[in-house]
Write an enzyme that holds these catalytic residues in place. Structure first.
Site, mmCIF file in Angstrom:
data_model
loop_
_atom_site.group_PDB
_atom_site.id
_atom_site.type_symbol
_atom_site.label_atom_id
_atom_site.label_comp_id
_atom_site.label_asym_id
_atom_site.label_seq_id
_atom_site.Cartn_x
_atom_site.Cartn_y
_atom_site.Cartn_z
ATOM 1 C CD GLN A 20 -2.719 -0.917 2.466
ATOM 2 O OE1 GLN A 20 -3.811 -0.301 2.266
ATOM 3 N NE2 GLN A 20 -2.505 -1.369 3.515
ATOM 4 C CG LEU A 45 12.444 -6.910 2.873
ATOM 5 C CD1 LEU A 45 11.252 -5.657 3.400
ATOM 6 C CD2 LEU A 45 13.413 -5.651 2.617
ATOM 7 C CB ALA A 68 6.663 -4.296 7.453
ATOM 8 C CE1 TYR A 69 5.197 -12.832 8.669
ATOM 9 C CE2 TYR A 69 3.889 -11.499 10.444
ATOM 10 C CZ TYR A 69 4.076 -12.552 9.733
ATOM 11 O OH TYR A 69 3.507 -13.695 9.889
ATOM 12 C CB THR A 70 1.707 -5.742 7.534
ATOM 13 O OG1 THR A 70 1.315 -6.425 6.369
ATOM 14 C CG2 THR A 70 2.827 -4.812 7.348
ATOM 15 C CB THR A 109 3.455 0.109 13.834
ATOM 16 O OG1 THR A 109 1.846 -0.143 14.245
ATOM 17 C CG2 THR A 109 4.265 -0.773 14.676
ATOM 18 C CE1 TYR A 133 3.645 -5.368 11.913
ATOM 19 C CE2 TYR A 133 2.387 -4.255 13.474
ATOM 20 C CZ TYR A 133 2.766 -4.041 12.259
ATOM 21 O OH TYR A 133 2.870 -2.990 11.658
ATOM 22 C CE LYS A 137 7.115 -1.923 11.557
ATOM 23 N NZ LYS A 137 7.672 -1.884 10.306
ATOM 24 C CD1 TRP A 158 -5.106 1.659 13.587
ATOM 25 C CD2 TRP A 158 -7.082 2.691 13.605
ATOM 26 N NE1 TRP A 158 -5.872 1.618 14.882
ATOM 27 C CE2 TRP A 158 -6.914 2.062 14.742
ATOM 28 C CE3 TRP A 158 -8.328 3.347 13.202
ATOM 29 C CZ2 TRP A 158 -8.041 2.288 15.791
ATOM 30 C CZ3 TRP A 158 -9.232 3.266 14.147
ATOM 31 C CH2 TRP A 158 -8.968 2.806 15.430
#
Length: 308
Positions: A20, A45, A68-70, A109, A133, A137, A158
């Protein structure tokens, strides 16, 4: 916004361009200079050697890392992968950037906080993640700082947009398929449009470049605080976000029957990963340092819906 190119021959290395924020960054960074946006097969990554090799091959002036791993809930069962992507890869970026004098812009985040506070979080507030998570981060933030690379970290919350998987697109899809949607109404924060973040990032780079008279970024970034909060202005809940999105979409499509949105508590919607009850972010530092204000979330939501 006036064009402000990088010095001749310099490049920006952008991770996560298929995501995104990365997808929008690909567009907003192009006016500044050459952008290299490797695919995952070219820069994985989760693979330290892959990260090192790409940075050494490109030798960028800036590394911009929204990658990132989200998968917040999945991270609870995949902590090694989450830390590899969100922490170890970031550490390597910092090490390589310092070696070549590059600047790093890294996205973090609201999940670095536990959400127990009653006021919008400032950059100086104590971090205390309550999920894998969030911990991964935060580890990435610390790893980058410890490398001594010239860097800035933007914490956001968000995030949504017109592409990929996100809360807004999911709600609009389900609202067409169901009679009722039950959405959590006791978690507070502000939705952030990915394009607002991308525009902000381009402006920050432009201002840093305008201040840099030599080829060295370290001096310019040394005067800048390293952590900034960058989230949509205003506040709401996930329920409020969903209700407003459906209400506005109903205005655009009056002939469509959308689901009714019902408010529920977090306890009524258990998830593997704990979410912060308070994700509100104080973004005054961003305004004071760079003169940038992220638009009110309602304004950005209207723009996104007009595009969809």
């Amino acid at each position: 916004m006036e064009r402000s190119a990088l010095p001749a021959g310099e490049r920006i290395l952008l991770t996560g361009a298929s995501g995104q924020v990365g997808g929008d960054l690909l567009e907003t960074l192009k006016p500044l200079g050459e952008v290299i946006a490797p695919r995952r097969v070219e820069m994985n990554l989760a693979n330290p050697d892959s990260v090192r090799q790409m940075i050494r091959a490109v030798r960028p002036r800036w590394i911009v890392n929204p990658g990132a791993y989200t998968a917040v809930d999945k991270a609870e069962s995949e902590p090694e992968l989450a830390f590899a992507i969100n922490a170890e890869a970031v550490r390597i970026m910092g090490q390589e950037a310092r070696a070549i004098g590059a600047g790093v812009i890294h996205f973090s985040t609201d999940y670095v906080f536990d959400g127990s506070g009653s006021a919008p979080y400032r950059e100086t507030d104590a971090t205390r993640p309550v999920s894998v998570y969030g911990a991964s981060k935060l580890a990435g933030e610390k790893a980058l700082t410890d490398t001594g690379a010239a860097h800035m970290i933007f914490r956001t919350s968000w995030v949504y947009g017109t592409r990929g998987k996100n809360f807004l697109l999911t709600i609009l899809k389900l609202a067409r398929e169901r009679e009722t949607l039950r959405v959590v109404a006791d978690q507070y924060g502000a939705p952030t449009w990915s394009r607002d973040l991308a525009r902000m990032t381009a402006e920050v780079i432009r201002k840093c470049e305008a201040k840099t008279l030599s080829q060295e970024l370290a001096g310019a970034l040394a005067e800048v605080e390293d952590v900034f909060h960058a989230a949509g202005a205003g506040e709401t809940t996930w329920y409020g976000f969903a209700a407003e999105a459906v209400r506005l979409q109903q205005e655009l499509e009056p002939e469509v029957r959308f689901a009714a949105i019902e408010a529920i508590t977090t306890a009524e919607y258990p998830t593997p990963a704990k979410r912060p009850a308070n994700s509100r972010m104080n973004c005054e530092r961003l305004k004071e340092r760079f003169g940038w204000e992220v638009p009110d979330w309602r304004h950005s939501l209207r723009e996104v819906l007009a595009e969809l």
